[in-house]
Design an enzyme around this catalytic site. Structure first.
Site, PDB file in Angstrom:
ATOM      1  N   ASN A   1       2.909  11.054 -53.223  1.00  0.00           N
ATOM      2  CA  ASN A   1       4.243  11.185 -52.636  1.00  0.00           C
ATOM      3  C   ASN A   1       5.100   9.983 -53.054  1.00  0.00           C
ATOM      4  OD1 ASN A   1       6.389  12.095 -51.158  1.00  0.00           O
ATOM      5  ND2 ASN A   1       5.343  12.103 -49.187  1.00  0.00           N
TER       6      ASN A   1
ATOM      7  N   HIS B   1       4.851   9.013 -39.111  1.00  0.00           N
ATOM      8  CA  HIS B   1       4.204  10.329 -39.134  1.00  0.00           C
ATOM      9  C   HIS B   1       3.969  10.895 -37.733  1.00  0.00           C
ATOM     10  CE1 HIS B   1       3.293   9.565 -43.426  1.00  0.00           C
ATOM     11  NE2 HIS B   1       3.124  10.869 -43.499  1.00  0.00           N
TER      12      HIS B   1
END
Length: 433
Positions: free
Chosen positions: A305, A336
């Site tokens: 990512n 997250h």
């Protein structure tokens, strides 16, 4: 493994696919001189609003509110304070939304709404764009009107339109590599990409990759569903279960990243024509070859990512004075959602990266022969892939019982080996110093 099923049944790909014709239409309209810059901003903003409402329903309000707050802060706070205020407000809002998910999953013991999960994912991407823009303003890369500007309300709205458009533009609303505000503005103000044929073949190649990944996903999903789970596996069989399940996760991420990247490129935001002076070139999130062949956890971390990794490096790592690596992974767990598996997984990841630096530093000093180096590369590649699989499962599981099953399995041997090596090599390094 309810979250596993949710990940694969996630309808984000359907909404991203539905947005492709509008991305191509935007790219086509940009080649027309009559399609002015304000009209382009309005097109992107209207598309973002429509896509948000279609994908999230009434939960789209959770996206619109922080976007409005961020634009108000950018327009009213000085350049030196704007990042601190926007960061505090956005992360507070995102944390409250994640706590709502915690309440649903852990207290009510109910599966979360799919639309709410899409909203949380979009909210995390919005946090990236808001903090990236506020850092650009703070560093002087982007000029904002600030609190001293005395203009009419309509003038303020006109100046705020690019910010609203950037925060909510539809190609990046549900996914995609982080696009900087400078690149966004350069694309909106510019014309269509200089080589349509090259763009066509690039999109065709991405389409073939997406199709191939979808076929692999179908096969891997059947293999994983037909086999045992972590609760049913025995001894060394758990290693295969972990590796195959993590492979399914990785294929799903690769599929979504390529799809998101294709949507951005279809709208013209992935081309080098949008690059501003002094800015890094466009880098897609998925570098599959490097991720699957590297024998270094640190390199895997930088390539996994990629736009998010660069964003975390700029936002946290480069700002941290003490233990920047630990700060970066701790913030990543917060960003997250701070689920138990995420806290454990990201802290474990930080330790593994630190161990990786020491292990390969000493290996470069002592391994001289080619056969030993080849053996070392093979063993460290396999170990890297298994550690990443362990971390990925830890981050993805939602229940503490599933996390305990993972930690209590044979799979914990692999990160434990790196922890022991970290302790021994750090001690030896201290003696050498």
């Amino acid at each position: 493994m309810g979250w596993l099923q949710l990940l694969f049944l996630h309808p984000v790909s359907l909404y991203q696919g539905a947005a492709f014709p509008f991305a191509l239409l935007f790219n086509y309209l940009c080649s027309m001189d009559s399609f002015s810059t304000p009209a382009r901003h309005l097109f992107l903003l209207a598309g973002g609003g429509a896509l948000a409402w279609a994908a999230m329903g009434s939960f789209a309000v959770l996206i619109f509110i922080p976007a409005v707050c961020a634009v108000v802060l950018i327009s009213s706070v000085g350049p030196q304070e704007v990042h601190r205020w926007t960061f505090f407000v956005q992360m507070s809002w995102q944390t409250l939304c994640h706590l709502g998910l915690h309440y649903t999953e852990y207290y009510l013991q109910e599966p979360p709404s799919t639309r709410f999960c899409i909203t949380l994912s979009s909210l995390m991407l919005l946090t990236q764009r808001i903090t990236s823009l506020s850092l650009d303003i703070c560093e002087g890369k982007v000029e904002a009107s600030g609190p001293r500007s005395r203009s009419s309300f309509s003038e303020h709205l006109r100046k705020a339109l690019p910010y609203f458009s950037y925060l909510l533009f539809f190609p990046a609303l549900l996914g995609g590599p982080l696009c900087s505000f400078q690149r966004f503005q350069a694309r909106v103000r510019g014309s269509s990409p200089p080589c349509p044929r090259r763009s066509f073949w690039a999109l065709t190649w991405r389409g073939l990759q997406i199709l191939g990944l979808e076929c692999l996903l179908v096969v891997t999903r059947r293999v994983v569903s037909a086999g045992a789970g972590l609760a049913d596996c025995r001894q060394l069989q758990c290693i295969y279960v972990m590796w195959s399940t993590a492979g399914l996760f990785k294929l799903t991420y690769y599929f979504h990243w390529l799809l998101d990247d294709s949507l951005l490129c279809a709208a013209g935001f992935g081309s080098e024509s949008g690059k501003s002076p002094g800015e890094e070139g466009y880098i897609p999130d998925a570098d599959i070859w490097t991720l699957e062949t590297t024998h270094r956890i640190s390199l895997f971390t930088r390539k996994w990512n990629q736009s998010t990794a660069r964003w975390l490096r700029r936002l946290v790592f480069q700002q941290g004075r003490a233990w920047p690596l630990l700060q970066t992974f701790t913030f990543s767990a917060w960003w997250h959602g701070l689920h138990p598996g995420q806290v454990f997984g990201f802290l474990c990841w930080a330790v593994m990266v630190e161990a990786d630096y020491l292990i390969h530093t000493f290996a470069n000093l002592f391994i001289r022969s080619w056969p030993m180096w080849l053996l070392y590369r093979t063993l460290t590649w396999a170990h890297t892939q298994l550690i990443i699989a362990y971390i990925m499962l830890a981050v993805q599981v939602r229940s503490p019982s599933s996390l305990w099953l993972l930690c209590n399995s044979y799979n914990s041997v692999f990160p434990m080996v790196y922890c022991i090596l970290l302790f021994l090599l750090a001690k030896r390094k201290h003696k050498l110093n």
